[in-house]
Write a protein that holds these residues in place. Structure first.
Motif, mmCIF file in Angstrom:
data_model
loop_
_atom_site.group_PDB
_atom_site.id
_atom_site.type_symbol
_atom_site.label_atom_id
_atom_site.label_comp_id
_atom_site.label_asym_id
_atom_site.label_seq_id
_atom_site.Cartn_x
_atom_site.Cartn_y
_atom_site.Cartn_z
ATOM 1 N N GLU A 65 38.256 59.942 64.966
ATOM 2 C CA GLU A 65 39.101 59.200 64.042
ATOM 3 C C GLU A 65 40.429 59.930 63.918
ATOM 4 N N VAL A 66 41.499 59.181 63.635
ATOM 5 C CA VAL A 66 42.830 59.781 63.535
ATOM 6 C C VAL A 66 43.434 59.439 62.180
ATOM 7 N N TYR A 67 43.808 60.473 61.411
ATOM 8 C CA TYR A 67 44.461 60.247 60.126
ATOM 9 C C TYR A 67 45.819 60.941 60.121
ATOM 10 N N ARG A 68 46.881 60.157 60.024
ATOM 11 C CA ARG A 68 48.248 60.689 60.087
ATOM 12 C C ARG A 68 48.408 61.623 61.271
ATOM 13 N N GLY A 69 47.876 61.200 62.418
ATOM 14 C CA GLY A 69 48.067 61.958 63.645
ATOM 15 C C GLY A 69 47.078 63.093 63.844
ATOM 16 N N THR A 71 61.606 48.746 53.811
ATOM 17 C CA THR A 71 60.205 49.114 53.708
ATOM 18 C C THR A 71 59.387 48.471 54.831
ATOM 19 N N CYS A 72 59.683 47.213 55.104
ATOM 20 C CA CYS A 72 58.994 46.520 56.204
ATOM 21 C C CYS A 72 59.304 47.212 57.524
ATOM 22 N N ALA A 73 60.574 47.563 57.745
ATOM 23 C CA ALA A 73 60.960 48.223 58.998
ATOM 24 C C ALA A 73 60.271 49.571 59.130
ATOM 25 N N ALA A 74 60.138 50.280 58.006
ATOM 26 C CA ALA A 74 59.509 51.608 58.047
ATOM 27 C C ALA A 74 58.028 51.498 58.397
ATOM 28 N N MET A 75 57.352 50.480 57.831
ATOM 29 C CA MET A 75 55.944 50.299 58.157
ATOM 30 C C MET A 75 55.790 50.051 59.657
ATOM 31 N N LEU A 76 56.632 49.179 60.201
ATOM 32 C CA LEU A 76 56.565 48.886 61.638
ATOM 33 C C LEU A 76 56.860 50.135 62.454
ATOM 34 N N GLY A 77 57.842 50.917 62.018
ATOM 35 C CA GLY A 77 58.204 52.135 62.748
ATOM 36 C C GLY A 77 57.046 53.117 62.807
ATOM 37 N N TRP A 78 56.409 53.326 61.647
ATOM 38 C CA TRP A 78 55.277 54.288 61.596
ATOM 39 C C TRP A 78 54.135 53.792 62.497
ATOM 40 N N LEU A 79 53.823 52.492 62.404
ATOM 41 C CA LEU A 79 52.709 51.943 63.185
ATOM 42 C C LEU A 79 52.997 51.994 64.681
ATOM 43 N N LEU A 80 54.239 51.718 65.048
ATOM 44 C CA LEU A 80 54.613 51.745 66.462
ATOM 45 C C LEU A 80 54.444 53.155 67.011
ATOM 46 N N LEU A 81 54.893 54.138 66.234
ATOM 47 C CA LEU A 81 54.763 55.523 66.692
ATOM 48 C C LEU A 81 53.284 55.892 66.867
ATOM 49 N N TYR A 128 41.655 52.368 48.571
ATOM 50 C CA TYR A 128 42.441 52.883 47.432
ATOM 51 C C TYR A 128 43.869 53.192 47.856
ATOM 52 N N VAL A 129 43.998 53.790 49.049
ATOM 53 C CA VAL A 129 45.328 54.190 49.522
ATOM 54 C C VAL A 129 46.213 52.961 49.709
ATOM 55 N N MET A 130 45.624 51.916 50.305
ATOM 56 C CA MET A 130 46.387 50.679 50.519
ATOM 57 C C MET A 130 46.731 50.020 49.179
ATOM 58 N N LEU A 131 45.769 50.017 48.271
ATOM 59 C CA LEU A 131 46.000 49.434 46.947
ATOM 60 C C LEU A 131 47.115 50.199 46.234
ATOM 61 N N ASP A 173 48.978 57.908 69.321
ATOM 62 C CA ASP A 173 47.544 58.098 69.081
ATOM 63 C C ASP A 173 46.681 56.979 69.652
ATOM 64 N N GLY A 174 47.296 55.885 70.049
ATOM 65 C CA GLY A 174 46.519 54.800 70.626
ATOM 66 C C GLY A 174 46.186 53.670 69.671
ATOM 67 N N LYS A 175 46.166 53.964 68.344
ATOM 68 C CA LYS A 175 45.810 52.921 67.383
ATOM 69 C C LYS A 175 46.815 52.898 66.217
ATOM 70 N N ALA A 176 47.074 51.714 65.706
ATOM 71 C CA ALA A 176 47.830 51.579 64.459
ATOM 72 C C ALA A 176 46.824 51.665 63.319
ATOM 73 N N THR A 177 47.036 52.565 62.354
ATOM 74 C CA THR A 177 46.030 52.795 61.310
ATOM 75 C C THR A 177 46.467 52.256 59.957
ATOM 76 N N SER A 178 45.480 52.030 59.085
ATOM 77 C CA SER A 178 45.797 51.561 57.737
ATOM 78 C C SER A 178 46.489 52.668 56.944
ATOM 79 N N LEU A 179 46.077 53.928 57.152
ATOM 80 C CA LEU A 179 46.771 55.022 56.474
ATOM 81 C C LEU A 179 48.228 55.091 56.941
ATOM 82 N N GLY A 180 48.448 54.781 58.218
ATOM 83 C CA GLY A 180 49.809 54.754 58.741
ATOM 84 C C GLY A 180 50.635 53.648 58.104
ATOM 85 N N ALA A 181 50.040 52.470 57.917
ATOM 86 C CA ALA A 181 50.770 51.365 57.282
ATOM 87 C C ALA A 181 51.157 51.733 55.853
#
Lengths: 431, 112
Positions: free
Chosen positions: B44-48, A234-244, A196-199, A249-257
């Motif tokens: 699991e990690v959500y927004r850190g 927007t594309c740059a921001a998605m990459l920035g959040w995922l990179l951080l 839902y969040v991604m949608l 945290d070790g993983k790029a998350t869908s909530l982060g994207a």
């Protein structure tokens, strides 16, 4: 004129779609027992602000200036004087509709902060009062003829100050008064439906093209610049959040994207017609990284901003509004200004900061006062028991999910012992 | 008759079903369950924000069978569910008094 009208009509519909999109973006992030309330707070904002806007909101924002603070609410009361087939509709009916969608989503944005706990009626009262006392006047400050922020020369193309800083600050003011959810932050409150969040993020992005490129009020080159920058940043921001996230945290998350997308959209909103590609990339990447860091602040400072309206909208809005002071450029041929990095000196930067801080402080204070008012009158929150059992049941008498029909449910108002028929068995199976 | 209950890793279900079908087992019930044993949960990690998720997603497979077939069914399930890694699951056997087929009213082994 017809081409511009066609684009503005389309844009208005796109911006309306952002609010249901937001509802799903937020709705997926709450627990399954409060998803309907989240959707309803967003839809409630559509109904309520839609009416208020047409009746007097538009006039308060765009009517004859009164002291640089708000427009005369009686100028266009109920769209009077503008409800005509003659003239340019982009300065009349279509303008009212388009700008009304902005008022709606600005109020709906605040809902994410108070998830799981605010009484629905109190939310509507808050939305109506905050719209009247804050959004309608602030829209006048920024965009109305004679509004003091616009007169000062501050740049806000599509609503970084008027919409995002405004809503994010209101979220902060309201949650400070409302208090934390029962159990926060000790108990896990993880998102119940990330698809839902991604949608929702996808729908927001789609609608945001109307928000940003529609704000050109014409189907022209300015709209093109705004549209393209809405992609780039927007594309740059998605990459920035995922990179951080990957580094921290070790993983790029869908909530982060999804969150990075929204952070980028927020940050480019004030800037989308006033920057070149390099400016858009910088604003997007910085917003993605800073917002990803800012959503952790609530745990350090102890305020329960449920879905990070402060971390994404207030911080993202500040990033876009303030960075404009550095990277705004007239090289793109729009009537913006030159920022510090483009030979314009520090003047624009100062103007941007003043406008951002003024709207932020005003919105925080009024939102907090409205929260206090609700607390001592109608009561702002559901009871702790209702909150734990789930606000969907307490406030709406509904539950979101019943996939196998296993939760039961018979018609409570019908005496089934005297009503015949309605058997689930097929007629043929009877002997 | 016996009820054989197995808690297994979800991806092993296809193999289990195929192995039981080979034995002539005509039905089973599968449900999604959560729990933990030696295999603890995960993070699991959500927004850190980190969440310790204690319960692991598993499938519960339930088969009712004749006493004569119990060992074969157990072997089929264990053989298919085994990976040798922690978290492979458990199988247990409980006695069943009788079974009734709802459609016909048949009882006992005829209802299987």
């Amino acid at each position: 004129m017809e081409g511009n009208t066609a684009w503005l009509l389309t844009s208005a519909a796109l911006v309306l779609l952002m609010t249901p999109g937001l509802a799903f973006f937020y709705g997926g992030m709450v627990r399954s027992k409060s998803v309907l309330n989240m959707l309803m707070m967003c839809f409630g904002a559509i109904g309520l602000i839609g009416v208020l806007w047409v009746v007097y909101g538009y006039s308060m924002a765009y009517g004859t200036d009164i002291g640089g603070l708000f427009g005369n609410p009686f100028d266009y009361l109920g769209a009077s004087g503008l409800m005509t087939a003659a003239g340019d509709p982009t300065a009349g009916t279509v303008d009212i509709a388009f700008q009304g969608m902005f008022a709606i989503i600005t109020v709906a944005l605040i809902a994410g902060a108070v998830a799981d706990r605010m009484r629905f009626g109190s939310w509507l009262v808050f939305g109506g009062l905050w719209g009247t006392l804050v959004y309608f006047p602030v829209a006048h400050w920024v965009w109305g003829d004679g509004g003091w922020i616009g007169e000062m020369g501050a740049l806000d193309f599509a609503g970084g100050t008027a919409v995002h800083i405004n809503a994010g600050a209101a979220a902060l003011g309201l949650v400070l008064v409302l208090g934390r959810r029962v159990g926060w932050p000790r108990e896990p409150m993880k998102p119940h439906n990330l698809p839902y969040v991604m949608l929702g993020a996808g729908l927001l992005w789609f609608g945001w093209f109307g928000f940003n490129a529609g704000s050109a009020y014409a189907a022209d080159g300015v709209a093109g610049i705004a549209f393209l920058n809405t992609v780039t940043a927007t594309c740059a921001a998605m990459l920035g959040w995922l990179l951080l996230e990957r580094i921290r945290d070790g993983k790029a998350t869908s909530l982060g994207a999804a969150s990075g997308v929204v952070a980028g959209l927020v940050a480019i909103t004030p800037a989308c017609a006033y920057v070149d590609t390099w400016g858009a990339l910088a604003i997007g990447a910085i917003a993605g990284i800073l917002c990803a860091l800012a959503v952790g602040l609530k745990y350090r400072l102890g305020y329960d901003d449920s879905l990070d309206v402060v971390g994404v909208h207030l911080v993202g809005g500040l990033v876009g509004t303030v960075l404009l002071g550095f990277v705004a450029t007239t090289n793109v041929g729009t009537d913006g200004a030159d920022g510090l990095f483009y030979g314009g000196g520090a003047g624009q930067l100062g103007t941007q900061v003043i406008s951002a801080v003024a709207v932020m402080l005003y919105s925080i204070v009024i939102a907090a006062l409205l929260g206090l008012l609700l607390k001592v009158t109608t009561g702002a929150r559901v009871t702790a028991e209702e909150e734990v059992a789930g606000i969907d049941e307490a406030e709406h008498a509904e539950s979101a999910y019943d996939f196998a029909g296993g939760r039961g449910g018979r018609p409570a108002s019908v005496d089934t012992s005297v009503v015949s028929g309605g058997s689930k068995k097929l007629e043929e199976s009877k002997p | 008759m016996k009820l054989i209950t197995a808690i297994v890793k979800p991806f092993t279900l296809d193999d289990i079903r195929a192995a039981l079908e080979q034995l002539g087992v005509l039905g089973m019930t599968v449900s999604e369950v959560q729990g933990y044993g030696r295999q603890k949960g995960h993070t699991e990690v959500y927004r850190g924000a980190e969440y310790a998720v204690d319960f692991v997603a598993k499938l519960r497979v339930e088969v009712v069978t004749d006493d004569a077939n119990v060992e074969k069914v157990i072997d089929a399930i264990v053989g298919s569910a085994h990976t040798g890694k922690i978290g492979d699951g458990k199988v247990w056997v409980t006695p069943v008094d009788t079974v009734i087929r709802v459609r016909t009213g048949e009882r006992g082994a005829d209802a299987l």
